[in-house]
Every structure is written in C-alpha cells, then in structure tokens.
Scaffold this motif. Structure first.
Motif, PDB file in Angstrom:
ATOM      1  N   LYS A  51      -1.963  13.636  -3.552  1.00 40.40           N
ATOM      2  CA  LYS A  51      -3.227  13.310  -4.219  1.00 40.40           C
ATOM      3  C   LYS A  51      -3.667  14.446  -5.127  1.00 40.40           C
ATOM      4  O   LYS A  51      -4.140  14.221  -6.244  1.00 40.40           O
ATOM      5  CB  LYS A  51      -4.314  12.993  -3.197  1.00 40.40           C
ATOM      6  CG  LYS A  51      -4.144  11.640  -2.542  1.00 40.40           C
ATOM      7  CD  LYS A  51      -5.248  11.365  -1.554  1.00 40.40           C
ATOM      8  CE  LYS A  51      -5.042  10.022  -0.895  1.00 40.40           C
ATOM      9  NZ  LYS A  51      -6.072   9.719   0.104  1.00 40.40           N
TER      10      LYS A  51
ATOM     11  N   GLU B 187       0.845  -1.191   0.000  1.00 41.15           N
ATOM     12  CA  GLU B 187       0.000   0.000   0.000  1.00 41.15           C
ATOM     13  C   GLU B 187       0.878   1.238   0.000  1.00 41.15           C
ATOM     14  O   GLU B 187       1.829   1.330   0.775  1.00 41.15           O
ATOM     15  CB  GLU B 187      -0.905   0.026   1.230  1.00 41.15           C
ATOM     16  CG  GLU B 187      -1.917  -1.084   1.268  1.00 41.15           C
ATOM     17  CD  GLU B 187      -2.777  -1.052   2.524  1.00 41.15           C
ATOM     18  OE1 GLU B 187      -2.530  -0.201   3.414  1.00 41.15           O
ATOM     19  OE2 GLU B 187      -3.686  -1.879   2.616  1.00 41.15           O
TER      20      GLU B 187
ATOM     21  N   ASP C  77      -7.598   8.171  -4.546  1.00 37.37           N
ATOM     22  CA  ASP C  77      -7.307   7.027  -3.701  1.00 37.37           C
ATOM     23  C   ASP C  77      -5.806   6.755  -3.606  1.00 37.37           C
ATOM     24  O   ASP C  77      -5.029   7.163  -4.465  1.00 37.37           O
ATOM     25  CB  ASP C  77      -7.988   5.773  -4.257  1.00 37.37           C
ATOM     26  CG  ASP C  77      -9.497   5.929  -4.340  1.00 37.37           C
ATOM     27  OD1 ASP C  77     -10.069   6.561  -3.433  1.00 37.37           O
ATOM     28  OD2 ASP C  77     -10.086   5.431  -5.318  1.00 37.37           O
ATOM     29  N   ASP C  78      -5.452   6.014  -2.541  1.00 40.31           N
ATOM     30  CA  ASP C  78      -4.089   5.525  -2.403  1.00 40.31           C
ATOM     31  C   ASP C  78      -3.877   4.374  -3.376  1.00 40.31           C
ATOM     32  O   ASP C  78      -4.827   3.818  -3.932  1.00 40.31           O
ATOM     33  CB  ASP C  78      -3.857   5.041  -0.965  1.00 40.31           C
ATOM     34  CG  ASP C  78      -3.988   6.179   0.046  1.00 40.31           C
ATOM     35  OD1 ASP C  78      -3.575   7.309  -0.276  1.00 40.31           O
ATOM     36  OD2 ASP C  78      -4.489   5.928   1.152  1.00 40.31           O
TER      37      ASP C  78
ATOM     38  N   HIS D 208       0.312   5.025   0.682  1.00 43.60           N
ATOM     39  CA  HIS D 208      -0.627   6.023   1.184  1.00 43.60           C
ATOM     40  C   HIS D 208      -0.100   7.407   0.821  1.00 43.60           C
ATOM     41  O   HIS D 208       0.922   7.850   1.348  1.00 43.60           O
ATOM     42  CB  HIS D 208      -0.793   5.892   2.703  1.00 43.60           C
ATOM     43  CG  HIS D 208      -1.419   4.593   3.108  1.00 43.60           C
ATOM     44  ND1 HIS D 208      -2.772   4.402   3.113  1.00 43.60           N
ATOM     45  CD2 HIS D 208      -0.867   3.421   3.500  1.00 43.60           C
ATOM     46  CE1 HIS D 208      -3.036   3.175   3.506  1.00 43.60           C
ATOM     47  NE2 HIS D 208      -1.887   2.545   3.733  1.00 43.60           N
TER      48      HIS D 208
END
Length: 128
Positions: free
Chosen positions: A20, A12, A27-28, A14
């Motif tokens: 962003k 993941e 979204d990540d 983040h």
C-alpha cells in the motif's frame, strides 16, 4: 505478498502494508467478476507493462507496484521477482484496464476464476 480472495461476485486483492505504501494506495483492490474480460498466465510479466509509473514504485526487472498510466487508461501492477509467474487480468469499465499480479499460485487463481460461481463458497476461496 498480497492475498488473493475469489468470491462468487468479485476478486479481492488484499495488499500488505508495504504494498500500500509503495503503490500510494489506501485501499485493497476489489474487482467485480462481471468486469473481468480475460485472464492469462505469463512467465514474463515484464513484457506486459505499458505506459509510465504514476504513482508507484519500480526497480527494473525486480519490483513494480502501483499504477501505470498509458494513453488508453491505467493498469495496476504488483510484480515481484524475475522468475515468478503472474496473472494478467483484463477488465472492462473499472478503474484499471488491466491488473497484473505475480503469484506462485497463478494456475490456481486462473482455475478459481474460471469455475462456475455456484461452486464457490459464499465466504470465498483464498489463494495465498
């Protein structure tokens, strides 16, 4: 700087709010470990960029955040700074063909991705 989390079944990434906004992404990134084909560390991530920015933000040799499209698909870049190591993750069957992330913990990330999935705690390993 994005937070990287390695889980037994996924990686993941983040993104911060600024990342962003710059990448025009809500979204990540979640990358299944099964789709990771190869992982490499590079001291010069700028030579790995292919295609054109669409959408994203770029300042030559300083910042590249977002999607880069090329004839074979799309790459996601999160490269910051001129002298920072980066991890190049080649993927199969995902939204992106390659993900390039600059991080001061590149060696630790590569090692965590190479570890047997049974040795990673269920809640994952955080790589700052």
């Amino acid at each position: 700087m994005a937070d990287l989390h390695v889980h037994p079944d996924r990686l993941e990434i983040h993104l911060t709010r600024a990342e962003k906004v710059l990448s025009m992404r809500r979204d990540d990134l979640v990358i299944p470990r099964d789709s990771i084909r190869s992982v490499a560390i590079t001291e010069d991530p700028w030579i790995w960029i292919r295609g054109i920015r669409a959408p994203g933000a770029a300042v030559p040799l300083t910042l590249s955040v977002g999607t880069w499209k090329f004839h074979g698909g799309k790459d996601f870049l999160l490269i910051k700074g001129k002298q920072r190591a980066a991890v190049v993750v080649d993927l199969d069957g995902e939204e992106f063909s390659r993900v390039i992330v600059s991080t001061p913990h590149a060696a630790k990330l590569v090692e965590a991705l190479r570890v047997d999935v049974n040795e990673i705690p269920a809640d994952g390993e955080i790589i700052d």
